[in-house]
Design an enzyme around this catalytic site. Structure first.
Site, mmCIF file in Angstrom:
data_model
loop_
_atom_site.group_PDB
_atom_site.id
_atom_site.type_symbol
_atom_site.label_atom_id
_atom_site.label_comp_id
_atom_site.label_asym_id
_atom_site.label_seq_id
_atom_site.Cartn_x
_atom_site.Cartn_y
_atom_site.Cartn_z
ATOM 1 N N SER A 262 0.845 -1.194 0.000
ATOM 2 C CA SER A 262 0.000 0.000 0.000
ATOM 3 C C SER A 262 0.880 1.242 0.000
ATOM 4 C CB SER A 262 -0.886 0.002 1.246
ATOM 5 O OG SER A 262 -0.088 0.270 2.383
ATOM 6 N N LYS A 263 0.227 2.367 -0.249
ATOM 7 C CA LYS A 263 0.950 3.629 -0.245
ATOM 8 C C LYS A 263 1.559 3.888 1.139
ATOM 9 C CE LYS A 263 0.410 8.522 -1.306
ATOM 10 N NZ LYS A 263 1.247 8.808 -0.157
ATOM 11 N N ARG A 264 0.843 3.441 2.185
ATOM 12 C CA ARG A 264 1.344 3.623 3.545
ATOM 13 C C ARG A 264 2.702 2.958 3.747
ATOM 14 N NH1 ARG A 264 -3.191 2.799 6.620
ATOM 15 N NH2 ARG A 264 -2.133 1.658 8.301
#
Ligand code: GLU
Length: 518
Positions: A262-264
């Site tokens: 994910s972007k996280r």
């Protein structure tokens, strides 16, 4: 089927920046197309106007331009199957929706959102399907005149796919083998909405794959659940003979821990998940991109190609042509591929080292100029050659001090300042304390006297003179000389550095060191 020209497509929805997983999907489509002397189509699936993000389409096109992935036809490329933007194909879809309605394979439904909500309240796991459709407000339950009246009065409706229950649906997947699903678990998917006169993703996707003569659908695993519905749609249209073959690519997984990338993860560990920097038009937020972080496109391509596929031998460094040559869809892995971003950094290092030093200089020059330093490409290239295989220290996201090889042009800057600017001498610096002793000034004076008469300040000429002095005096001037020219214990070979600085600057720095450090 086998003698048909291979045609594949990459069909993003312009709902934001392209995720790195999407880039890999496009890359695999590209490799497969080239390997089979086929064609790669770029289609924009923008039928969901509520999720449309301005700038996303241009961003996607720019990303592939940077990466060097060329489409054969599509939005921005032309071709004989256009238009390639689904929002421009409204009339085409209407015709095919009509066809399903006329054949009794779809029906019109008038249920209002609040009516559907009420049903959901009333029944656990409500699904609009064979078990419930006869208790809803649709063209199967209402008299024909009533249906016509509602439409004429301008009531909004949707068209739903009438799925026959109890049928075994086979999805043949090149990567996953046979996937089987019973049609009873599927719901009567909405294919068309009168409100915006647009089809949904499912209908537009199937109609376009058919009309554009797509032979293979290579896409992310997240689309696997839609595949049985798609197979049934092909059948409903009578297109099973030309149905494309499916290949659902496994997910990209988090670098550490479980679940999908994910972007996280990128924000936490400090790597981009988008090819280019993205400026969110709504929030103004900026997300990092591989291009702006100093990655070379060849490195990104090579890195991504090996996430979920390998050539079957131990090759790692591969050009796009070599990837095409070796690519095999059947060898793609069924299980997810861990996104080892450190490997991506390693690839970048390898590709940078393959370049000529002069190719590093535009970026290095920009960094120097931002720090108030003017130089020339030739001198910058000399610095690159002296420093490109060095190790840098950096701080990771948790504040730990770490080391790695120079892997980006920007890594050079903390290592190269002294080539362009005389150092400030710090008596407390560990290296200085250790190497600048009481007798050092005297040694440095002697070294100055040795270098002073040299007309030729090349490495060879300096070496001959200094070696002779070292031989007779027994002095070991190297570390102190480094202190004088660099200010600390870094840098290249001393002769290379002094030759680069030139006689005047070298002697000036030595005199200054004597003055400051005593
Ligand atoms: N529009 C879909 C997407 O955004 C395409 C899925 C497919 O390739 O069928 O990925």
């Amino acid at each position: 089927m086998t003698d048909k020209k291979v045609r594949v497509r990459f069909a993003p929805s312009p709902t934001g920046p392209l995720h790195i997983g999407g880039v890999r999907t496009a890359l695999y489509n590209y490799l497969f197309a080239k390997k089979n002397h086929g064609e790669l189509v770029f289609r924009i699936e923008d039928t969901d106007s509520s999720r449309f993000v301005p700038g996303a389409e241009a961003y996607i096109i720019e990303s592939f331009k940077w990466l060097g992935i060329r489409f054969d036809e599509g939005v921005g490329f032309g071709g004989n199957y256009g238009p390639y933007r689904q929002s421009e194909r409204k009339e085409i879809y209407k015709k095919y929706v009509r066809q399903l309605l006329d054949a009794g394979k779809a029906y019109i439904a008038f249920d209002l959102p609040e009516e559907l909500d009420a049903k959901r309240q009333e029944m656990d796991n409500f699904q609009y399907d064979a078990s419930t459709r006869m208790s809803m407000r649709n063209s199967l339950t209402l008299p024909q005149e009533e249906v016509e009246r509602l439409i004429a009065e301008g009531h909004q409706y949707v068209v739903r796919f009438k799925i026959e229950p109890g049928i075994q649906v086979h999805v043949k997947d090149i990567i996953r083998g046979d996937v089987e699903v019973n049609s009873s678990i599927l719901d009567d998917k909405v294919l068309y909405k009168s409100a915006d006169e647009l089809p949904t993703y499912h209908l537009a996707n199937i109609v376009d794959d058919h009309l554009m003569e797509i032979t293979h659908v290579i896409r992310g695993e997240e689309w696997l659940p839609s595949a049985p519905l798609h197979v049934l749609l092909y059948k409903a249209f009578g297109w099973e003979d030309t149905m494309p073959q499916f290949a659902h690519l496994s997910l990209l997984l988090k670098p550490v821990g479980n679940g999908k990338l994910s972007k996280r993860d990128g924000d936490k560990l400090g790597f981009p998940v988008f090819p280019l920097e993205w400026h969110d038009p709504q929030t103004g937020k900026v997300s990092a991109g591989y291009r702006e972080q100093g990655y070379l496109p060849e490195a990104v391509i090579n890195f991504l190609a090996l996430l979920g596929w390998n050539p079957g031998d131990n090759r790692e460094m591969m050009t796009l042509d070599e990837l095409v040559e070796a690519f095999d869809l059947e060898k793609c892995s069924k299980s997810g591929a861990r996104f080892d971003y450190q490997k991506g950094i390693w690839f970048n290092q390898q590709y940078l080292l393959k370049q000529d030093a002069i190719e590093w200089t535009p970026e290095l020059d920009a960094i120097l100029r931002a720090n108030g330093i003017g130089s020339t490409p030739e001198r910058e290239a000399q610095v690159v050659d002296m420093m490109k295989t060095k190790v840098i220290e950096y701080e990771d996201q948790d504040g730990n001090r770490k080391k790695r090889n120079v892997s980006f042009v920007r890594d050079l800057w903390p290592l190269t300042r002294f080539f362009f600017v005389a150092p400030e001498y710090d008596k407390e610096d560990k290296f200085v304390r250790k190497n600048w002793k009481e007798s050092t000034s005297q040694d440095m004076q002697e070294l100055i006297q040795t270098l002073l008469p040299l007309e030729d300040f090349s490495v060879e000429s300096q070496k001959a003179a200094v070696d002779a002095w070292v031989e007779t005096s027994g002095k070991r001037p190297w570390n102190a000389w480094r202190v004088a020219l660099v200010g600390t214990g870094q840098g290249p070979d001393m002769y290379e550095l002094s030759a680069f600085l030139g006689k005047e600057e070298t002697l000036a720095r030595m005199r200054k060191a004597i003055e400051v450090l005593g």
